[in-house]
Write an enzyme that holds these catalytic residues in place. Sequence first.
Site, mmCIF file in Angstrom:
data_model
loop_
_atom_site.group_PDB
_atom_site.id
_atom_site.type_symbol
_atom_site.label_atom_id
_atom_site.label_comp_id
_atom_site.label_asym_id
_atom_site.label_seq_id
_atom_site.Cartn_x
_atom_site.Cartn_y
_atom_site.Cartn_z
ATOM 1 N N SER A 197 -4.088 16.864 -4.615
ATOM 2 C CA SER A 197 -3.481 17.237 -5.892
ATOM 3 C C SER A 197 -2.345 16.277 -6.245
ATOM 4 O O SER A 197 -2.587 15.086 -6.445
ATOM 5 C CB SER A 197 -3.029 18.696 -5.842
ATOM 6 O OG SER A 197 -2.738 19.191 -7.122
ATOM 7 N N ASP A 305 -12.345 23.644 -11.037
ATOM 8 C CA ASP A 305 -10.981 23.115 -11.040
ATOM 9 C C ASP A 305 -10.732 22.462 -12.396
ATOM 10 O O ASP A 305 -11.504 21.606 -12.825
ATOM 11 C CB ASP A 305 -10.841 22.081 -9.922
ATOM 12 C CG ASP A 305 -9.451 21.460 -9.848
ATOM 13 O OD1 ASP A 305 -8.540 21.915 -10.565
ATOM 14 O OD2 ASP A 305 -9.281 20.510 -9.051
ATOM 15 N N HIS A 335 -9.449 24.703 -6.908
ATOM 16 C CA HIS A 335 -8.599 23.525 -6.746
ATOM 17 C C HIS A 335 -8.241 23.219 -5.286
ATOM 18 O O HIS A 335 -8.617 22.169 -4.764
ATOM 19 C CB HIS A 335 -7.333 23.708 -7.581
ATOM 20 C CG HIS A 335 -6.399 22.556 -7.558
ATOM 21 N ND1 HIS A 335 -6.730 21.317 -8.059
ATOM 22 C CD2 HIS A 335 -5.117 22.447 -7.097
ATOM 23 C CE1 HIS A 335 -5.708 20.494 -7.907
ATOM 24 N NE2 HIS A 335 -4.713 21.151 -7.324
#
Length: 365
Positions: A197, A305, A335
Amino acid sequence: MSNLDSTLAGHAVPKPGASQPTNDGLDLIEEHILPKLDPEFLQYFIDVIAKQPPAHTIPIEEVRKSPQNHQPPCALDSSKEKGVGDHVVSSQDGTSIPVRVYHPVEDERGVVRPGPHPVHLNFHGGGFVLGDLQSEAGLCLVMRRAGVVVVDVNYRHCPETIWGKCIQDAWAALNWVRDEHVSLNVDPFSISIGGVSAGGHISLVLQHMARDAGIPLKLCMPTVPPTTDCLSLDYYTQSPYPSFHEFHRGPVLPWKRIKYFGNQCMPRDKLPEIRKMWPDWWLAPMRAPNWSGLCNTYIRTAEVDPLRDEGEAYAMKLVANGTMVTLKRYLGCPHTFMYLGVLSQKRQWDEDSIHALKVAHGLLK
Protein backbone atom coordinates in the site's frame (compact mmCIF):
# COMPACT_ATOMS: atom_id res chain seq x y z
CA MET A 1 12.20 -6.10 -24.65
CA SER A 2 9.16 -6.06 -22.39
CA ASN A 3 7.39 -8.94 -20.77
CA LEU A 4 4.08 -9.01 -18.91
CA ASP A 5 3.15 -12.11 -16.97
CA SER A 6 -0.40 -11.37 -15.86
CA THR A 7 -1.70 -13.96 -13.42
CA LEU A 8 -5.17 -14.13 -11.92
CA ALA A 9 -4.80 -16.03 -8.67
CA GLY A 10 -7.37 -17.63 -6.42
CA HIS A 11 -11.12 -18.12 -6.62
CA ALA A 12 -14.08 -16.34 -5.12
CA VAL A 13 -16.13 -19.53 -5.09
CA PRO A 14 -15.88 -22.18 -2.34
CA LYS A 15 -13.75 -25.23 -2.91
CA PRO A 16 -15.50 -28.61 -2.75
CA GLY A 17 -16.10 -29.53 0.87
CA ALA A 18 -15.17 -26.06 2.14
CA SER A 19 -17.25 -24.70 5.00
CA GLN A 20 -19.64 -21.90 4.14
CA PRO A 21 -19.54 -18.64 6.10
CA THR A 22 -22.44 -17.87 8.37
CA ASN A 23 -24.52 -14.82 7.46
CA ASP A 24 -24.16 -12.63 10.56
CA GLY A 25 -22.56 -9.38 9.44
CA LEU A 26 -22.69 -10.01 5.69
CA ASP A 27 -25.46 -7.44 5.38
CA LEU A 28 -22.71 -4.85 5.92
CA ILE A 29 -21.23 -5.74 2.52
CA GLU A 30 -22.91 -4.41 -0.60
CA GLU A 31 -24.70 -6.95 -2.76
CA HIS A 32 -22.60 -6.36 -5.87
CA ILE A 33 -19.37 -6.93 -3.88
CA LEU A 34 -20.40 -9.97 -1.84
CA PRO A 35 -20.13 -12.61 -4.63
CA LYS A 36 -16.63 -11.43 -5.52
CA LEU A 37 -15.12 -12.04 -2.09
CA ASP A 38 -13.15 -15.11 -1.08
CA PRO A 39 -15.22 -17.25 1.36
CA GLU A 40 -12.29 -17.38 3.78
CA PHE A 41 -12.27 -13.60 3.94
CA LEU A 42 -16.03 -13.48 4.36
CA GLN A 43 -15.74 -15.68 7.44
CA TYR A 44 -13.00 -13.45 8.83
CA PHE A 45 -15.18 -10.42 8.15
CA ILE A 46 -18.01 -12.01 10.15
CA ASP A 47 -15.77 -13.18 12.99
CA VAL A 48 -13.63 -10.06 13.37
CA ILE A 49 -14.21 -6.99 11.18
CA ALA A 50 -18.00 -6.79 11.53
CA LYS A 51 -17.63 -6.75 15.33
CA GLN A 52 -15.30 -3.75 15.39
CA PRO A 53 -16.06 -0.05 14.91
CA PRO A 54 -15.21 1.19 11.41
CA ALA A 55 -11.55 2.22 11.38
CA HIS A 56 -12.34 5.65 9.94
CA THR A 57 -14.39 6.49 13.04
CA ILE A 58 -11.45 6.14 15.43
CA PRO A 59 -9.75 9.51 16.07
CA ILE A 60 -6.05 9.60 15.30
CA GLU A 61 -5.41 10.77 18.88
CA GLU A 62 -6.86 7.51 20.18
CA VAL A 63 -4.74 5.50 17.77
CA ARG A 64 -1.59 7.30 18.87
CA LYS A 65 -2.49 6.83 22.55
CA SER A 66 -2.90 3.04 22.21
CA PRO A 67 -1.14 1.91 19.02
CA GLN A 68 -1.02 -1.69 20.20
CA ASN A 69 -4.80 -1.81 19.86
CA HIS A 70 -4.68 -0.88 16.19
CA GLN A 71 -2.00 -3.16 14.79
CA PRO A 72 -2.59 -5.38 11.74
CA PRO A 73 -2.96 -9.13 12.37
CA CYS A 74 0.55 -9.86 11.08
CA ALA A 75 2.16 -7.55 13.66
CA LEU A 76 4.52 -9.02 16.24
CA ASP A 77 7.56 -8.10 18.28
CA SER A 78 10.41 -9.63 16.31
CA SER A 79 13.20 -7.87 18.20
CA LYS A 80 14.25 -11.06 20.04
CA GLU A 81 14.17 -13.29 16.97
CA LYS A 82 17.44 -14.89 15.91
CA GLY A 83 19.35 -12.82 13.38
CA VAL A 84 17.33 -9.65 14.03
CA GLY A 85 18.87 -6.34 15.08
CA ASP A 86 17.83 -2.70 15.31
CA HIS A 87 19.70 0.26 13.83
CA VAL A 88 19.19 3.97 13.26
CA VAL A 89 19.47 5.80 9.95
CA SER A 90 19.97 9.55 9.67
CA SER A 91 17.53 11.14 7.23
CA GLN A 92 18.34 14.17 5.07
CA ASP A 93 17.27 16.64 7.77
CA GLY A 94 19.16 14.75 10.49
CA THR A 95 16.15 12.98 11.97
CA SER A 96 16.87 9.48 13.28
CA ILE A 97 14.87 6.78 11.47
CA PRO A 98 14.59 3.34 13.13
CA VAL A 99 15.20 0.30 10.96
CA ARG A 100 15.12 -3.39 11.81
CA VAL A 101 17.47 -5.77 10.00
CA TYR A 102 16.59 -9.43 9.49
CA HIS A 103 19.51 -11.67 8.55
CA PRO A 104 18.84 -15.11 7.06
CA VAL A 105 18.85 -18.08 9.39
CA GLU A 106 19.33 -21.75 8.60
CA ASP A 107 17.60 -23.09 5.49
CA GLU A 108 15.77 -26.41 5.37
CA ARG A 109 19.16 -28.18 5.35
CA GLY A 110 20.38 -26.27 8.40
CA VAL A 111 22.79 -24.20 6.28
CA VAL A 112 23.33 -20.43 6.31
CA ARG A 113 25.23 -18.86 3.44
CA PRO A 114 28.20 -16.87 4.74
CA GLY A 115 27.31 -13.75 2.73
CA PRO A 116 27.49 -11.08 1.63
CA HIS A 117 23.74 -11.54 1.19
CA PRO A 118 21.31 -9.90 -1.19
CA VAL A 119 19.19 -7.30 0.60
CA HIS A 120 15.56 -6.26 0.39
CA LEU A 121 14.19 -3.01 1.84
CA ASN A 122 10.60 -3.12 3.09
CA PHE A 123 8.41 -0.05 3.57
CA HIS A 124 5.28 -0.83 5.57
CA GLY A 125 1.70 0.07 4.72
CA GLY A 126 -0.67 2.22 6.76
CA GLY A 127 -1.80 5.14 4.62
CA PHE A 128 1.39 7.11 5.46
CA VAL A 129 -0.19 7.46 8.92
CA LEU A 130 0.10 4.11 10.68
CA GLY A 131 2.83 1.53 11.16
CA ASP A 132 6.04 0.74 13.02
CA LEU A 133 8.68 -1.98 13.23
CA GLN A 134 6.12 -4.47 14.51
CA SER A 135 3.43 -3.89 11.88
CA GLU A 136 4.89 -6.09 9.14
CA ALA A 137 7.38 -8.10 11.18
CA GLY A 138 5.56 -11.28 10.20
CA LEU A 139 6.01 -10.43 6.52
CA CYS A 140 9.70 -9.61 7.01
CA LEU A 141 10.32 -12.96 8.71
CA VAL A 142 8.70 -14.63 5.72
CA MET A 143 10.74 -12.71 3.13
CA ARG A 144 14.07 -13.46 4.75
CA ARG A 145 13.36 -17.15 4.07
CA ALA A 146 14.35 -16.33 0.49
CA GLY A 147 17.94 -16.08 1.75
CA VAL A 148 18.03 -12.29 1.72
CA VAL A 149 18.63 -9.72 4.41
CA VAL A 150 15.44 -7.73 4.99
CA VAL A 151 15.65 -4.13 6.18
CA ASP A 152 12.33 -2.86 7.54
CA VAL A 153 12.15 0.94 7.58
CA ASN A 154 9.98 2.90 10.02
CA TYR A 155 9.73 6.12 8.03
CA ARG A 156 8.01 9.16 9.54
CA HIS A 157 4.22 9.43 9.47
CA CYS A 158 1.56 12.08 9.06
CA PRO A 159 0.11 14.19 10.54
CA GLU A 160 3.03 14.67 12.94
CA THR A 161 5.39 15.06 9.95
CA ILE A 162 4.50 16.68 6.64
CA TRP A 163 3.93 14.25 3.78
CA GLY A 164 7.02 13.69 1.65
CA LYS A 165 9.47 13.26 4.51
CA CYS A 166 8.60 9.56 4.24
CA ILE A 167 10.24 9.52 0.79
CA GLN A 168 13.37 11.20 2.10
CA ASP A 169 13.53 8.71 4.98
CA ALA A 170 13.21 5.76 2.62
CA TRP A 171 15.87 7.18 0.32
CA ALA A 172 18.20 7.66 3.29
CA ALA A 173 17.65 4.02 4.27
CA LEU A 174 18.51 2.81 0.77
CA ASN A 175 21.74 4.80 0.77
CA TRP A 176 22.55 3.67 4.33
CA VAL A 177 22.32 0.04 3.23
CA ARG A 178 24.80 0.74 0.43
CA ASP A 179 27.14 2.71 2.67
CA GLU A 180 27.05 0.10 5.45
CA HIS A 181 27.15 -2.97 3.22
CA VAL A 182 30.29 -4.36 4.87
CA SER A 183 28.99 -4.16 8.44
CA LEU A 184 25.57 -5.45 7.33
CA ASN A 185 27.18 -8.27 5.33
CA VAL A 186 25.11 -7.45 2.25
CA ASP A 187 25.86 -7.13 -1.45
CA PRO A 188 25.41 -3.48 -2.52
CA PHE A 189 24.83 -4.65 -6.10
CA SER A 190 21.98 -7.00 -5.19
CA ILE A 191 19.30 -4.73 -3.71
CA SER A 192 15.52 -4.92 -4.06
CA ILE A 193 12.78 -2.72 -2.63
CA GLY A 194 9.07 -3.10 -1.95
CA GLY A 195 6.14 -2.54 0.32
CA VAL A 196 2.43 -2.83 0.87
CA SER A 197 0.00 0.00 0.00
CA ALA A 198 1.64 3.28 1.09
CA GLY A 199 4.93 1.38 1.29
CA GLY A 200 4.38 0.26 -2.29
CA HIS A 201 3.93 3.90 -3.32
CA ILE A 202 7.22 4.76 -1.62
CA SER A 203 9.02 1.92 -3.40
CA LEU A 204 7.74 3.13 -6.79
CA VAL A 205 9.11 6.62 -6.15
CA LEU A 206 12.45 5.14 -5.09
CA GLN A 207 12.50 3.03 -8.25
CA HIS A 208 12.73 6.24 -10.29
CA MET A 209 15.11 7.96 -7.87
CA ALA A 210 17.49 5.00 -7.91
CA ARG A 211 17.54 4.99 -11.71
CA ASP A 212 18.31 8.72 -11.74
CA ALA A 213 21.13 8.25 -9.19
CA GLY A 214 22.66 5.30 -11.04
CA ILE A 215 21.86 2.86 -8.22
CA PRO A 216 21.13 -0.59 -9.65
CA LEU A 217 18.11 -2.44 -8.26
CA LYS A 218 17.30 -6.07 -8.84
CA LEU A 219 13.56 -5.69 -8.29
CA CYS A 220 10.81 -3.32 -7.20
CA MET A 221 8.03 -5.35 -5.49
CA PRO A 222 5.01 -3.21 -4.51
CA THR A 223 1.73 -4.78 -3.41
CA VAL A 224 -1.66 -2.97 -3.73
CA PRO A 225 0.10 0.38 -4.27
CA PRO A 226 -1.63 3.71 -4.79
CA THR A 227 0.03 5.16 -7.88
CA THR A 228 -1.90 8.45 -7.95
CA ASP A 229 -2.53 11.24 -5.46
CA CYS A 230 -5.89 9.73 -4.55
CA LEU A 231 -5.40 10.85 -0.94
CA SER A 232 -5.84 14.44 -2.12
CA LEU A 233 -9.25 13.86 -3.74
CA ASP A 234 -12.36 15.53 -2.37
CA TYR A 235 -14.70 12.83 -3.72
CA TYR A 236 -14.16 9.27 -4.90
CA THR A 237 -15.89 10.17 -8.17
CA GLN A 238 -12.83 12.26 -9.11
CA SER A 239 -10.77 9.11 -9.66
CA PRO A 240 -10.62 7.96 -13.31
CA TYR A 241 -10.27 4.29 -12.30
CA PRO A 242 -13.35 2.01 -12.31
CA SER A 243 -12.24 -0.04 -9.28
CA PHE A 244 -12.14 3.15 -7.20
CA HIS A 245 -15.83 3.59 -7.92
CA GLU A 246 -16.86 -0.07 -7.76
CA PHE A 247 -15.34 -0.66 -4.31
CA HIS A 248 -15.73 2.76 -2.70
CA ARG A 249 -17.86 1.05 -0.04
CA GLY A 250 -15.84 -2.15 0.08
CA PRO A 251 -15.17 -4.12 3.28
CA VAL A 252 -11.52 -3.00 3.49
CA LEU A 253 -10.24 0.47 2.54
CA PRO A 254 -13.56 2.08 1.65
CA TRP A 255 -13.58 5.70 0.50
CA LYS A 256 -14.22 6.90 4.07
CA ARG A 257 -10.98 5.21 5.17
CA ILE A 258 -9.07 6.66 2.23
CA LYS A 259 -10.42 10.10 3.10
CA TYR A 260 -9.41 9.51 6.74
CA PHE A 261 -5.82 8.98 5.61
CA GLY A 262 -6.05 11.89 3.19
CA ASN A 263 -7.15 14.24 5.96
CA GLN A 264 -3.99 13.31 7.89
CA CYS A 265 -1.58 13.37 4.92
CA MET A 266 -2.87 15.88 2.42
CA PRO A 267 -5.41 18.13 4.14
CA ARG A 268 -6.80 20.85 1.92
CA ASP A 269 -5.10 23.66 3.88
CA LYS A 270 -1.64 22.05 3.55
CA LEU A 271 -1.92 20.61 0.05
CA PRO A 272 -0.54 23.70 -1.77
CA GLU A 273 2.51 23.67 0.52
CA ILE A 274 3.03 19.95 -0.04
CA ARG A 275 2.81 20.33 -3.81
CA LYS A 276 5.40 23.11 -3.72
CA MET A 277 7.80 21.12 -1.54
CA TRP A 278 8.12 17.97 -3.63
CA PRO A 279 8.15 16.87 -7.27
CA ASP A 280 4.61 16.30 -8.52
CA TRP A 281 5.34 12.66 -9.36
CA TRP A 282 6.25 11.92 -5.74
CA LEU A 283 2.56 12.38 -4.99
CA ALA A 284 1.53 10.43 -8.09
CA PRO A 285 4.15 8.05 -9.53
CA MET A 286 1.87 7.61 -12.55
CA ARG A 287 2.91 11.14 -13.54
CA ALA A 288 6.67 10.44 -13.42
CA PRO A 289 8.39 12.19 -16.34
CA ASN A 290 10.85 9.45 -17.32
CA TRP A 291 9.91 5.78 -17.69
CA SER A 292 13.07 4.48 -19.33
CA GLY A 293 15.70 2.31 -17.67
CA LEU A 294 13.64 1.23 -14.67
CA CYS A 295 14.38 -2.00 -12.81
CA ASN A 296 12.36 -5.21 -13.12
CA THR A 297 9.06 -4.89 -11.32
CA TYR A 298 6.65 -7.32 -9.65
CA ILE A 299 3.30 -5.65 -8.97
CA ARG A 300 0.55 -7.44 -7.05
CA THR A 301 -3.02 -6.22 -6.82
CA ALA A 302 -6.20 -7.41 -5.12
CA GLU A 303 -9.45 -7.86 -7.02
CA VAL A 304 -11.76 -6.24 -4.45
CA ASP A 305 -9.61 -3.16 -3.86
CA PRO A 306 -10.30 0.40 -4.96
CA LEU A 307 -6.58 0.80 -5.76
CA ARG A 308 -6.54 -2.23 -8.09
CA ASP A 309 -6.85 -0.42 -11.40
CA GLU A 310 -4.30 2.31 -10.76
CA GLY A 311 -1.75 -0.28 -9.64
CA GLU A 312 -2.33 -2.28 -12.82
CA ALA A 313 -2.23 0.88 -14.94
CA TYR A 314 1.24 1.60 -13.55
CA ALA A 315 2.32 -1.91 -14.54
CA MET A 316 1.03 -1.40 -18.07
CA LYS A 317 2.85 1.92 -18.37
CA LEU A 318 6.08 0.22 -17.34
CA VAL A 319 5.57 -2.44 -19.98
CA ALA A 320 4.85 0.16 -22.65
CA ASN A 321 8.20 1.76 -21.85
CA GLY A 322 10.27 -1.42 -21.96
CA THR A 323 10.45 -2.56 -18.33
CA MET A 324 10.25 -6.26 -17.48
CA VAL A 325 7.08 -6.65 -15.43
CA THR A 326 5.21 -9.40 -13.64
CA LEU A 327 1.64 -8.52 -12.68
CA LYS A 328 -0.44 -10.70 -10.41
CA ARG A 329 -4.02 -10.06 -9.29
CA TYR A 330 -5.36 -12.08 -6.35
CA LEU A 331 -9.02 -12.80 -6.99
CA GLY A 332 -11.54 -12.47 -4.20
CA CYS A 333 -9.14 -10.48 -2.03
CA PRO A 334 -9.54 -7.05 -0.41
CA HIS A 335 -6.82 -4.46 -0.01
CA THR A 336 -4.62 -5.79 2.83
CA PHE A 337 -5.32 -9.52 2.44
CA MET A 338 -1.63 -10.32 2.96
CA TYR A 339 -2.02 -9.31 6.63
CA LEU A 340 -4.58 -12.06 7.32
CA GLY A 341 -3.02 -15.40 8.24
CA VAL A 342 -6.37 -17.19 8.03
CA LEU A 343 -6.44 -16.73 4.25
CA SER A 344 -4.97 -19.25 1.82
CA GLN A 345 -4.30 -16.30 -0.48
CA LYS A 346 -2.07 -14.71 2.18
CA ARG A 347 -0.03 -17.89 2.36
CA GLN A 348 0.22 -17.87 -1.42
CA TRP A 349 1.39 -14.26 -1.24
CA ASP A 350 4.14 -15.38 1.16
CA GLU A 351 5.33 -18.09 -1.22
CA ASP A 352 5.15 -15.69 -4.17
CA SER A 353 7.30 -13.18 -2.27
CA ILE A 354 9.95 -15.76 -1.48
CA HIS A 355 10.03 -17.02 -5.06
CA ALA A 356 10.22 -13.53 -6.56
CA LEU A 357 13.12 -12.55 -4.29
CA LYS A 358 14.99 -15.75 -5.06
CA VAL A 359 14.59 -15.20 -8.79
CA ALA A 360 15.55 -11.53 -8.63
CA HIS A 361 18.69 -12.17 -6.58
CA GLY A 362 19.79 -15.35 -8.36
CA LEU A 363 19.14 -17.63 -5.38
CA LEU A 364 17.13 -20.35 -7.10
CA LYS A 365 18.96 -23.66 -7.07
